[in-house]
Every structure is written in structure tokens, then in C-alpha cells.
Design a protein around this motif. Structure first.
Motif, PDB file in Angstrom:
ATOM      1  N   PHE A   1      55.569  25.123-115.779  1.00 55.13           N
ATOM      2  CA  PHE A   1      54.422  25.623-114.998  1.00 55.13           C
ATOM      3  C   PHE A   1      53.417  26.302-115.926  1.00 55.13           C
ATOM      4  O   PHE A   1      53.791  27.130-116.755  1.00 55.13           O
ATOM      5  N   THR A   2      52.145  25.964-115.768  1.00 53.02           N
ATOM      6  CA  THR A   2      51.111  26.548-116.618  1.00 53.02           C
ATOM      7  C   THR A   2      50.227  27.499-115.815  1.00 53.02           C
ATOM      8  O   THR A   2      49.617  27.078-114.825  1.00 53.02           O
TER       9      THR A   2
ATOM     10  N   HIS B   1      48.885  32.465-102.184  1.00 54.45           N
ATOM     11  CA  HIS B   1      48.644  33.792-101.575  1.00 54.45           C
ATOM     12  C   HIS B   1      49.959  34.447-101.165  1.00 54.45           C
ATOM     13  O   HIS B   1      50.174  35.634-101.399  1.00 54.45           O
ATOM     14  N   LYS B   2      50.814  33.632-100.540  1.00 55.16           N
ATOM     15  CA  LYS B   2      52.080  34.164-100.027  1.00 55.16           C
ATOM     16  C   LYS B   2      52.950  34.693-101.171  1.00 55.16           C
ATOM     17  O   LYS B   2      53.497  35.805-101.091  1.00 55.16           O
TER      18      LYS B   2
ATOM     19  N   GLY C   1      44.866  19.493-108.346  1.00 59.33           N
ATOM     20  CA  GLY C   1      45.869  18.569-108.844  1.00 59.33           C
ATOM     21  C   GLY C   1      46.850  18.012-107.836  1.00 59.33           C
ATOM     22  O   GLY C   1      46.855  18.368-106.657  1.00 59.33           O
ATOM     23  N   ALA C   2      47.691  17.109-108.354  1.00 57.25           N
ATOM     24  CA  ALA C   2      48.673  16.396-107.516  1.00 57.25           C
ATOM     25  C   ALA C   2      49.917  17.254-107.377  1.00 57.25           C
ATOM     26  O   ALA C   2      50.977  16.948-107.930  1.00 57.25           O
ATOM     27  N   ILE C   3      49.771  18.360-106.662  1.00 58.51           N
ATOM     28  CA  ILE C   3      50.887  19.286-106.460  1.00 58.51           C
ATOM     29  C   ILE C   3      50.981  19.653-104.983  1.00 58.51           C
ATOM     30  O   ILE C   3      50.039  19.429-104.221  1.00 58.51           O
ATOM     31  N   THR C   4      52.113  20.208-104.594  1.00 62.44           N
ATOM     32  CA  THR C   4      52.327  20.555-103.188  1.00 62.44           C
ATOM     33  C   THR C   4      52.768  22.021-103.070  1.00 62.44           C
ATOM     34  O   THR C   4      53.078  22.666-104.073  1.00 62.44           O
ATOM     35  N   ALA C   5      52.838  22.491-101.823  1.00 55.46           N
ATOM     36  CA  ALA C   5      53.277  23.863-101.567  1.00 55.46           C
ATOM     37  C   ALA C   5      54.693  24.092-102.114  1.00 55.46           C
ATOM     38  O   ALA C   5      55.024  25.181-102.564  1.00 55.46           O
ATOM     39  N   LYS C   6      55.490  23.045-102.097  1.00 53.62           N
ATOM     40  CA  LYS C   6      56.858  23.161-102.610  1.00 53.62           C
ATOM     41  C   LYS C   6      56.867  23.496-104.104  1.00 53.62           C
ATOM     42  O   LYS C   6      57.677  24.301-104.566  1.00 53.62           O
TER      43      LYS C   6
ATOM     44  N   ILE D   1      54.693  25.211-105.576  1.00 54.05           N
ATOM     45  CA  ILE D   1      54.294  26.624-105.692  1.00 54.05           C
ATOM     46  C   ILE D   1      55.486  27.529-105.406  1.00 54.05           C
ATOM     47  O   ILE D   1      55.692  28.537-106.094  1.00 54.05           O
ATOM     48  N   GLU D   2      56.284  27.155-104.402  1.00 55.62           N
ATOM     49  CA  GLU D   2      57.483  27.954-104.110  1.00 55.62           C
ATOM     50  C   GLU D   2      58.397  27.985-105.336  1.00 55.62           C
ATOM     51  O   GLU D   2      58.928  29.033-105.700  1.00 55.62           O
ATOM     52  N   GLN D   3      58.555  26.826-105.985  1.00 55.34           N
ATOM     53  CA  GLN D   3      59.394  26.782-107.192  1.00 55.34           C
ATOM     54  C   GLN D   3      58.770  27.607-108.318  1.00 55.34           C
ATOM     55  O   GLN D   3      59.458  28.304-109.055  1.00 55.34           O
ATOM     56  N   PHE D   4      57.454  27.534-108.402  1.00 56.89           N
ATOM     57  CA  PHE D   4      56.762  28.313-109.428  1.00 56.89           C
ATOM     58  C   PHE D   4      57.040  29.800-109.250  1.00 56.89           C
ATOM     59  O   PHE D   4      57.322  30.512-110.219  1.00 56.89           O
ATOM     60  N   PHE D   5      56.966  30.283-108.024  1.00 55.61           N
ATOM     61  CA  PHE D   5      57.158  31.729-107.819  1.00 55.61           C
ATOM     62  C   PHE D   5      58.589  32.160-108.131  1.00 55.61           C
ATOM     63  O   PHE D   5      58.800  33.303-108.547  1.00 55.61           O
TER      64      PHE D   5
END
Ligand SMILES: *Cc1c(COP(=O)(O)O)cnc(C)c1O
Length: 374
Positions: A327-328, A281-282, A346-351, A353-357
Motif C-alpha cells: 500500500f502506498t 473516512h471510516k 484507481g482500480a481499487i475497492t472499499a475492501k 481500504i479495509e485491508q489497508f487500515f
């Protein structure tokens, strides 16, 4: 252990898995008719009931070899007695798939449609139940994965039971993520497949359901040879085996994934998914994208994002750039509206997501895309 490249999957399943789950597939060859394998499946069936807090005297899990849609097919074709009707509460692509299944089997059904960005209305559901006493099976989706909307299954289930019908819920995109209590949530049958909430491999699906109702369905019309709930249940109960060849290595991976599920813990896992979703969201807000579903209606696992209003926007190009960077992202599933999806499975973290953005921002820049804030 050999290094395996880690990809962060933001598609709605299959999900990113741990290396220990991937490696759990590497086992000595075994014939699945061995007692050792039956015992493994027996433990797994119980664990799958425990994940939704079911009483083992009342609920059981039946395994199938197939993707999640096989569960939908099986519930619909197996749980309808002669002369009765299915009610599909339909506010999205996955419930629409259930309607198609009813059509293919020629089952009598009511397609009760609601807007895809709204929750179903309980007063209308009650009205339909009241007017159609021949409804035996009510079917809906917990988290409509096409949009990410959360349906009020506990309230729907209470109505269904008040009108003496059976409640089957497609929990494929919530099971082992958003806490479910099968009894308190008024669910008779729920379902999932190993590659979503459990963070295991594709090819194993399961229905968790009420034992009495499964036994009752023994006398219902058999509409499929391969996909019948009672026949598979009966085979498990009498032999401990799947009727036909199980996905052996996938089951070993699922066993490891279930172990990791209980180690992480229901609440901690849900909190992690929530943190991942909050980070989504962020990031969306920061880049100026818009979401389709009002926040308060979302299940907290799938975020549907509108295409930006820019002639340079090209989902494929953005996807490919992200994919090359590990990233998919995934196209949307809303008729008549251009969207894409970012999911917190899945086995993912907020970190992650930050890298994804950071990567997404770069993808927008190299493709000269401007996200307009409306
Ligand atoms: C993923 C999913 C399914 C199953 O889809 P498959 O492509 O068959 O794995 C069914 N229902 C919902 C709600 C889902 O999210």
C-alpha cells in the motif's frame, strides 16, 4: 497472462491499474505515423470528449506527450491574446502552480488567493471580473488535489461567461471519476492525464476544449514551440497525428482503459470511488486521525489527514511499512501544515481500504505511535 504483483496506490496518481490495461501495452512494434495508429488516436480523441458529454461538433480533445502539468502549461500559454490578462482563482497547490506558469511566461495575471481550506468566494470573483475587463482567461482547479477541496466550477464558469471570458479548469483529479458535463459545467477547456481517472499509464495528457476557441487562438502569441494548443490541434486535424512522437504503448493502454471506463459506466465508477472514499473516512475516524477539509467541501477523491500529535510519529517509517505490504500513502501538499494524503483513485475497492487500515494500524503499533483524539 503473467502474474503481476498488485499494489494499492493511495497516492494522488498514478493510480492502480487493471492487469488488462498493463498488458495492453504489449503490442507489435509500430511506427506511430501509420494510418492504423492515427485511426486509434482519432477514436480516442472522440471518446475523451464523450467522457465529459461534449458535443463532438463543438468540442475536441488534443493529446500531448507529457504528465498532467503539460496541460496547465499549454492552456495558459496558448489561450491568452496580446494585451489581455489571466485570472487564476487560487486556493491550493495546483492553482499556485498555474500562477508559477504565468510568472515563467511573463503573462499578465491576477493571483486571486483564497484560504486553502475554503472554497473561493463568488462575490469576490465577480468583483475582480467587473473591475478588470481585460481578463480574457480564467483558470482554476476542480478538485484541489493538495487538500481534496472541491471548487464550484459551474458557478464560477457562469460568472466567467457573464463577463465574456474563457474558462479553463484543471480537472486532472476529477476527470473520468466525478461526473463532468463540459457544457453544463460552463467549461471551455478541461484537462487530465491518462494515469489518474482513466486508470491507465503515465505519459499521455489531453485537453478537451471548445473548437471555436482553439481556432480563434491561432492568432494569439506563440509562447512555446512544443507546447502550443493550436499547433497540436492543427497538426491532428490535418494529418491525424501528433506533431512529435507520441507515447505509443501508453496510448494502447489508454485505449484499453477507456474501453473499461465505458464498461464500468460513469455512475457505477463514481459510486465505487465514493465507497472507497467512505471507507477511507471510516478508517481515519476509527484510528482517531483528523482531516483537514470539512467533509461537505471535499470532492470525495482525496483525503488530507493531519499528522498525529505524537513524538513517535514518523511519516517515512509508516509509509515504508505500508509500502512493504503493498500500500502506498503520500505526503501532503499544504504549506505550513504537516499532512499526508489518502486517495480514492484507481482500480481499487472499499475492501482494499479495509485491508489497508489493518496494515496502517499495524504500522502504528510497531512504531509505538499513539493517535491522539483531540
Ligand atoms: C496530478 C495533477 C496534475 C498534474 O501533475 P503531474 O505531476 O504533472 O502529473 C495537475 N493538476 C492536478 C489538479 C493534479 O491532480
Amino acid at each position: 497472462m503473467q502474474q503481476i504483483k498488485r499494489n494499492v496506490l493511495l497516492n494522488p496518481g498514478p493510480a492502480t491499474t487493471t492487469d488488462s490495461v498493463k498488458m495492453a501495452q504489449i503490442v507489435p512494434d509500430i511506427c506511430p505515423r501509420e494510418k492504423e495508429f492515427a485511426s486509434l488516436m482519432d477514436d480516442m480523441r472522440k471518446d475523451l470528449v464523450r467522457i465529459v458529454h461534449g458535443d463532438l461538433d463543438k468540442y475536441t480533445a488534443v493529446l500531448f506527450c507529457g504528465s498532467g502539468t503539460i496541460n496547465m502549461d499549454i492552456c495558459l500559454n496558448s489561450l491568452l491574446p496580446e494585451g489581455k490578462k489571466v485570472l487564476v482563482i487560487n486556493n491550493g497547490a495546483y492553482s499556485a502552480r498555474a500562477v508559477e506558469i504565468c510568472e515563467y511566461y511573463g503573462l499578465p495575471f491576477i493571483n486571486l488567493k483564497f484560504p486553502v481550506d475554503e472554497q473561493p468566494r463568488l462575490d469576490i470573483i465577480e468583483q475582480v471580473l467587473k473591475e478588470n475587463p481585460d481578463i480574457e482567461l480564467v483558470y482554476t482547479t476542480h478538485n484541489e488535489t493538495g487538500t481534496g477541496i472541491l471548487n464550484p466550477i459551474r458557478e464560477i464558469g457562469a460568472l466567467v461567461h457573464q463577463y465574456d471570458a474563457v474558462f479553463a479548469v484543471d480537472t486532472t483529479s476529477t476527470y473520468a471519476m466525478r461526473p463532468i458535463n463540459i457544457e453544463q459545467d460552463n467549461i471551455d477547456f478541461c484537462m487530465a492525464s491518462a494515469q489518474k481517472g482513466l486508470m491507465a499509464m503515465t505519459g499521455l495528457s489531453f485537453i478537451v476544449g471548445n473548437i471555436e476557441l482553439i481556432k480563434k487562438s491561432a492568432s494569439y502569441p506563440k509562447r512555446s514551440y512544443y507546447c502550443n494548443l493550436y499547433l497540436q490541434y492543427h497538426f491532428f486535424e490535418t494529418t491525424g497525428e501528433m506533431h512529435f512522437t507520441p507515447p505509443v504503448q501508453t496510448i494502447y493502454a489508454a485505449r484499453q482503459a477507456i474501453k473499461e471506463y465505458f464498461e464500468e459506466g460513469e455512475q457505477a465508477k463514481w459510486e465505487r470511488h465514493t465507497q472507497v472514499c467512505d471507507a477511507i473516512h471510516k478508517g481515519i475516524e476509527k484510528l482517531g486521525f483528523q482531516e483537514v477539509i470539512r467533509r461537505e467541501l471535499q470532492a470525495g477523491l482525496v483525503v488530507s489527514v493531519k499528522y498525529p500529535d505524537d513524538e513517535n510519529w514518523d511519516f517515512e517509517k509508516v509509509h515504508d511499512y505500508c509500502y512493504e505490504h503493498g500500500f502506498t500513502i503520500y505526503p501532503g501538499k499544504i504549506a505550513g501544515q504537516d499532512t499526508f494524503r489518502l486517495c480514492a483513485l484507481g482500480a481499487i475497492t472499499a475492501k482494499d481500504i479495509e485491508q489497508f487500515f489493518e496494515v496502517l494500524e499495524e504500522a502504528l503499533r510497531v512504531n509505538h505511535i499513539v493517535v491522539n483524539v483531540k
